[in-house]
Scaffold this motif. Structure first.
Motif, mmCIF file in Angstrom:
data_model
loop_
_atom_site.group_PDB
_atom_site.id
_atom_site.type_symbol
_atom_site.label_atom_id
_atom_site.label_comp_id
_atom_site.label_asym_id
_atom_site.label_seq_id
_atom_site.Cartn_x
_atom_site.Cartn_y
_atom_site.Cartn_z
ATOM 1 N N VAL A 64 21.802 14.930 46.869
ATOM 2 C CA VAL A 64 20.976 14.973 48.081
ATOM 3 C C VAL A 64 19.598 14.383 47.814
ATOM 4 C CG1 VAL A 64 19.809 16.512 49.710
ATOM 5 C CG2 VAL A 64 22.201 16.923 49.103
ATOM 6 N N PHE A 65 18.986 14.762 46.689
ATOM 7 C CA PHE A 65 17.662 14.228 46.348
ATOM 8 C C PHE A 65 17.726 12.721 46.100
ATOM 9 C CE2 PHE A 65 16.766 18.685 44.562
ATOM 10 C CZ PHE A 65 16.209 19.096 45.768
ATOM 11 N N LYS A 66 18.806 12.266 45.457
ATOM 12 C CA LYS A 66 18.962 10.825 45.229
ATOM 13 C C LYS A 66 19.076 10.095 46.556
ATOM 14 C CE LYS A 66 22.907 8.929 43.945
ATOM 15 N NZ LYS A 66 24.078 8.480 43.135
ATOM 16 N N PHE A 67 19.839 10.663 47.462
ATOM 17 C CA PHE A 67 20.025 10.059 48.789
ATOM 18 C C PHE A 67 18.688 9.916 49.511
ATOM 19 C CE2 PHE A 67 20.968 10.134 53.302
ATOM 20 C CZ PHE A 67 22.073 9.292 53.417
ATOM 21 N N ILE A 68 17.909 11.002 49.487
ATOM 22 C CA ILE A 68 16.645 10.991 50.236
ATOM 23 C C ILE A 68 15.613 10.079 49.580
ATOM 24 C CG2 ILE A 68 14.681 12.414 50.957
ATOM 25 C CD1 ILE A 68 16.685 14.778 51.178
ATOM 26 N N PHE A 69 15.302 10.354 48.309
ATOM 27 C CA PHE A 69 14.228 9.614 47.658
ATOM 28 C C PHE A 69 14.628 8.172 47.334
ATOM 29 C CE2 PHE A 69 13.081 14.047 46.726
ATOM 30 C CZ PHE A 69 11.780 14.050 47.187
ATOM 31 N N GLY A 70 15.888 7.965 46.954
ATOM 32 C CA GLY A 70 16.327 6.614 46.631
ATOM 33 C C GLY A 70 16.237 5.685 47.824
ATOM 34 N N LEU A 71 16.733 6.138 48.972
ATOM 35 C CA LEU A 71 16.722 5.284 50.152
ATOM 36 C C LEU A 71 15.305 5.086 50.694
ATOM 37 C CD1 LEU A 71 19.938 6.550 52.004
ATOM 38 C CD2 LEU A 71 19.668 4.549 50.537
ATOM 39 N N LEU A 72 14.489 6.140 50.657
ATOM 40 C CA LEU A 72 13.105 6.000 51.128
ATOM 41 C C LEU A 72 12.327 5.000 50.272
ATOM 42 C CD1 LEU A 72 12.089 9.686 51.996
ATOM 43 C CD2 LEU A 72 12.421 7.796 53.590
ATOM 44 N N LEU A 73 12.458 5.131 48.953
ATOM 45 C CA LEU A 73 11.739 4.215 48.060
ATOM 46 C C LEU A 73 12.293 2.804 48.147
ATOM 47 C CD1 LEU A 73 11.400 6.564 44.962
ATOM 48 C CD2 LEU A 73 9.513 5.656 46.335
ATOM 49 N N ALA A 74 13.615 2.693 48.306
ATOM 50 C CA ALA A 74 14.211 1.353 48.444
ATOM 51 C C ALA A 74 13.685 0.659 49.700
ATOM 52 C CB ALA A 74 15.727 1.458 48.497
ATOM 53 N N GLY A 75 13.659 1.401 50.808
ATOM 54 C CA GLY A 75 13.153 0.817 52.056
ATOM 55 C C GLY A 75 11.684 0.425 51.961
ATOM 56 N N TYR A 76 10.898 1.302 51.335
ATOM 57 C CA TYR A 76 9.464 1.028 51.210
ATOM 58 C C TYR A 76 9.206 -0.219 50.365
ATOM 59 C CZ TYR A 76 4.679 1.457 49.502
ATOM 60 O OH TYR A 76 3.374 1.193 49.148
ATOM 61 N N LEU A 77 9.836 -0.288 49.196
ATOM 62 C CA LEU A 77 9.586 -1.418 48.288
ATOM 63 C C LEU A 77 10.188 -2.714 48.828
ATOM 64 C CD1 LEU A 77 10.152 0.345 44.840
ATOM 65 C CD2 LEU A 77 7.984 -0.399 45.845
ATOM 66 N N TYR A 78 11.326 -2.617 49.500
ATOM 67 C CA TYR A 78 11.923 -3.823 50.085
ATOM 68 C C TYR A 78 11.011 -4.399 51.163
ATOM 69 C CZ TYR A 78 15.305 -6.900 52.359
ATOM 70 O OH TYR A 78 15.936 -7.997 52.894
ATOM 71 N N ASN A 79 10.529 -3.534 52.038
ATOM 72 C CA ASN A 79 9.655 -4.006 53.127
ATOM 73 C C ASN A 79 8.334 -4.549 52.592
ATOM 74 O OD1 ASN A 79 11.516 -3.290 55.105
ATOM 75 N ND2 ASN A 79 10.734 -1.201 55.267
ATOM 76 N N ARG A 80 7.851 -3.917 51.525
ATOM 77 C CA ARG A 80 6.577 -4.368 50.961
ATOM 78 C C ARG A 80 6.686 -5.772 50.378
ATOM 79 N NH1 ARG A 80 2.935 -1.111 46.452
ATOM 80 N NH2 ARG A 80 1.160 -2.558 46.464
ATOM 81 N N HIS A 81 7.844 -6.140 49.840
ATOM 82 C CA HIS A 81 8.024 -7.461 49.225
ATOM 83 C C HIS A 81 8.867 -8.401 50.078
ATOM 84 C CE1 HIS A 81 6.949 -4.898 45.755
ATOM 85 N NE2 HIS A 81 6.437 -5.997 45.249
ATOM 86 N N GLU A 82 9.124 -8.006 51.319
ATOM 87 C CA GLU A 82 9.977 -8.837 52.169
ATOM 88 C C GLU A 82 9.380 -10.229 52.349
ATOM 89 O OE1 GLU A 82 12.569 -8.331 56.282
ATOM 90 O OE2 GLU A 82 10.846 -7.024 55.899
ATOM 91 N N GLY A 83 10.245 -11.224 52.198
ATOM 92 C CA GLY A 83 9.798 -12.603 52.352
ATOM 93 C C GLY A 83 9.266 -13.242 51.087
ATOM 94 N N THR A 84 9.236 -12.482 49.986
ATOM 95 C CA THR A 84 8.678 -13.026 48.739
ATOM 96 C C THR A 84 9.766 -13.514 47.781
ATOM 97 O OG1 THR A 84 8.711 -10.882 47.617
ATOM 98 C CG2 THR A 84 6.742 -11.421 48.902
ATOM 99 N N GLY A 85 11.027 -13.259 48.077
ATOM 100 C CA GLY A 85 12.095 -13.615 47.152
ATOM 101 C C GLY A 85 12.355 -12.519 46.125
ATOM 102 N N PHE A 86 11.490 -11.489 46.111
ATOM 103 C CA PHE A 86 11.642 -10.388 45.165
ATOM 104 C C PHE A 86 12.065 -9.106 45.884
ATOM 105 C CE2 PHE A 86 9.814 -7.110 42.227
ATOM 106 C CZ PHE A 86 10.550 -7.470 41.097
ATOM 107 N N ALA A 87 12.316 -9.210 47.199
ATOM 108 C CA ALA A 87 12.579 -8.019 48.011
ATOM 109 C C ALA A 87 13.836 -7.284 47.561
ATOM 110 C CB ALA A 87 12.682 -8.402 49.485
ATOM 111 N N ASN A 88 14.918 -8.023 47.304
ATOM 112 C CA ASN A 88 16.173 -7.368 46.906
ATOM 113 C C ASN A 88 16.024 -6.620 45.588
ATOM 114 O OD1 ASN A 88 17.440 -10.316 48.216
ATOM 115 N ND2 ASN A 88 18.014 -8.349 49.100
#
Length: 550
Positions: free
Chosen positions: A166-190
């Protein structure tokens, strides 16, 4: 064998199996949303890094917890709870040291492993660094789990596993979304999103450790020593390692083989040439897509039923160890036979069901799977599903062999299987007409060899006489009938226009699965796969026994 002993084993196995299945389902949901956030190119980093993590984790998570559980069970069986607690304290220190070393190796070696060995570029490096601290916390968790399992207290393990997911689901997805959006368009997002997923894993292990510490605190005072500790200065680490090292070596074979998969499979596919060398986006090739489809859409689903037999294996070690200490030879035989019977009653129908409903199940679990990945995954699933049968045998027979003190045998058998796996990969994958299907053949060969050899050895060592009809033939017949029913129901429903799209298509798959379960339960009772006495030990089995008698 005492009724209470068999009941405790089955209930413990059922609890762990149920918790494991729920955790795997949460894990599947995690992957579904992870693919939506970081995309299939981002999941490439996740699938590259995890085999390395699993390999290093084996050192602390396999042999030592099993040894703790066995040593604690042996002392608790004669009332020496002071000795049992001493085993736990020494093992906690040992696992702390192991966890610290493996975490440091993964963190400081991230650049070389991620960029050079795995050929994953800078993105793999940061993903590996995000996951490295989890090794320390999982090591500590394993000490607590081993102690509680030795006391046949499976609730703490089950709750901590659930909390971890449950903790992995919550924190993993939240952090993935945050870091992906922060680097979106830079080629490093994935790559950034993948690092967020793995950082969420680290956070989940910290919180799961806190849960285990709470459960351990609740046991204090509940187990007073019934006898005076006969050897308060007894050596613990030496005997523990004597048990743990063979188990760890055996458990490390498959992670090493999977690590080699992460290094070899895409390279072997690319050796074929076109179309596997074609680039889809950035450095994501058709070979990468095939490997990612195998890991994300096939192996993750195949591992779902395997969690049910993991519960049997984990409960077998302390249960059989306690019977062996008490010189209850008949108890060891009955536990071994019952566990094999339950394993086949689970593994065979799961294998057939996953095979006949391969496509619908993948679409049910991964509704946004791309057409290209779906076309790869479905034929792989139809064949890979039968690996579940042999995984069930390996897990169950290995747990029983460890319980009777023959922990070295499964190591050799799995080593033979692991070597076969690598050879089959090297031979089959470069053949253009086989390609990625060779990785499935290699897994079947690996677990097939190990499972058959484990079972033969267990029966010879315990002197148990297996009923081939009840243990293997009846579950196989029931599974074939069930599979035919599931296929027919889904085919009939899918021809109706109302069930051909959207959530109604998923409803058709769920309905086919439910009917398949009902068919199998009816066949189980009609064929008399379990005696009334055996059903009584299974949660809810008494009602089934009364129904069967009617």
């Amino acid at each position: 064998m005492e009724t209470a002993k068999k009941t405790t084993f089955v209930k413990g196995a059922a609890l762990l199996a149920a918790a494991g299945l729920i955790c795997k389902l949460i894990g599947v949901l995690f992957r579904i949303f992870a693919v939506r956030i970081v995309g299939e190119p981002g999941m490439k980093y996740y699938e590259l890094i995890y085999p390395t993590y699993s390999w290093l984790l084996i050192i602390s998570s396999s042999g030592i917890p099993t040894a703790i559980s066995r040593m604690v069970a042996e002392r608790a069986a004669v009332g020496n709870h002071d000795g049992a607690r001493r085993v736990f304290r020494r093992s906690l220190l040992l696992l702390f040291l192991i966890g610290a070393v493996t975490s440091a190796l993964m963190f400081f070696g991230a650049g070389w492993i991620g960029e050079t060995v795995l050929n994953g570029g800078e993105g793999a490096k940061y993903s590996m660094m995000a996951l490295a601290p989890a090794l320390l916390f999982v090591s500590l968790i394993c000490a607590y789990r081993g102690y509680l399992q030795g006391l046949q207290r499976m609730t703490g393990t089950s709750i901590s596993q659930f909390a971890e997911q449950v903790f992995k689901f919550i924190f993993g997805l939240l952090l993935a979304g945050y870091l992906y959006n922060r680097h979106e368009g830079t080629g490093f997002a994935n790559a950034a999103g993948a690092a967020g997923l793995l950082l969420g894993v680290t956070i989940s292990e910290i919180l799961a450790l806190a849960v285990m510490m709470l459960f351990y605190a609740r046991t204090k005072g509940q187990y007073p020593a019934l006898i005076e500790d006969p050897n308060p200065h007894e050596r613990v680490i030496g005997p523990m390692l004597a048990i743990a090292i063979p188990i760890t070596l055996g458990a490390s074979i498959l992670p090493i083989a999977n690590f080699l998969d992460s290094v070899m499979i895409t390279r072997l596919l690319q050796s074929i040439g076109e179309p596997f060398t074609a680039v889809l986006s950035n450095d994501f090739t058709v070979a990468d897509l095939n490997y990612q489809a195998l890991c994300t859409y096939v192996r993750s689903v195949i591992n779902l039923p395997a969690t049910l037999t993991v519960g049997i294996s984990m409960s077998l070690v302390p249960a059989i160890s306690a019977s062996r200490v008490q010189k209850d030879t008949n108890g060891v035989r009955q536990l071994s036979l019952l566990s094999l019977k339950i394993a086949m009653a689970i593994g065979l129908p799961c294998a057939v069901g996953l095979s006949v409903l391969a496509g619908p199940i993948i679409k049910l679990l991964y509704s946004r799977v791309t057409p290209e990945a779906y076309a790869i995954a479905v034929p792989l699933m139809r064949v890979a599903a039968f690996t579940v049968i042999f995984i069930s045998l390996v897990q169950t027979a290995t747990g029983a062999l460890q319980g009777v003190g023959k922990q070295r045998l499964p190591v050799w058998f799995l080593l033979i299987g692991g070597i076969t796996k690598v050879l089959v990969n090297i031979i089959c994958i470069p053949i253009g007409s086989i390609n990625i299907l060779g990785a499935v053949f290699s897994n079947l060969a690996c677990f097939g060899i190990a499972g058959i050899l484990d079972t033969i050895a267990l029966l010879r060592i315990t002197g148990a006489k297996v009923n081939v009809s009840d243990t293997f033939l009846k579950p196989a017949l029931a599974s074939v009938v069930m599979g035919g029913g599931a296929w027919g129901v889904h085919r009939l429903l899918s021809r109706l226009s109302v069930f051909q799209s959207g959530w109604m298509a998923s409803a058709a798959t769920v309905l086919a699965i439910v009917i398949a379960v009902v068919i199998y339960m009816i066949m189980m009772l009609v064929l008399g796969m379990f005696t009334g006495e055996e059903l009584a030990y299974i949660p809810g089995g008494r009602k089934l026994a009364r129904f069967a008698r009617r």
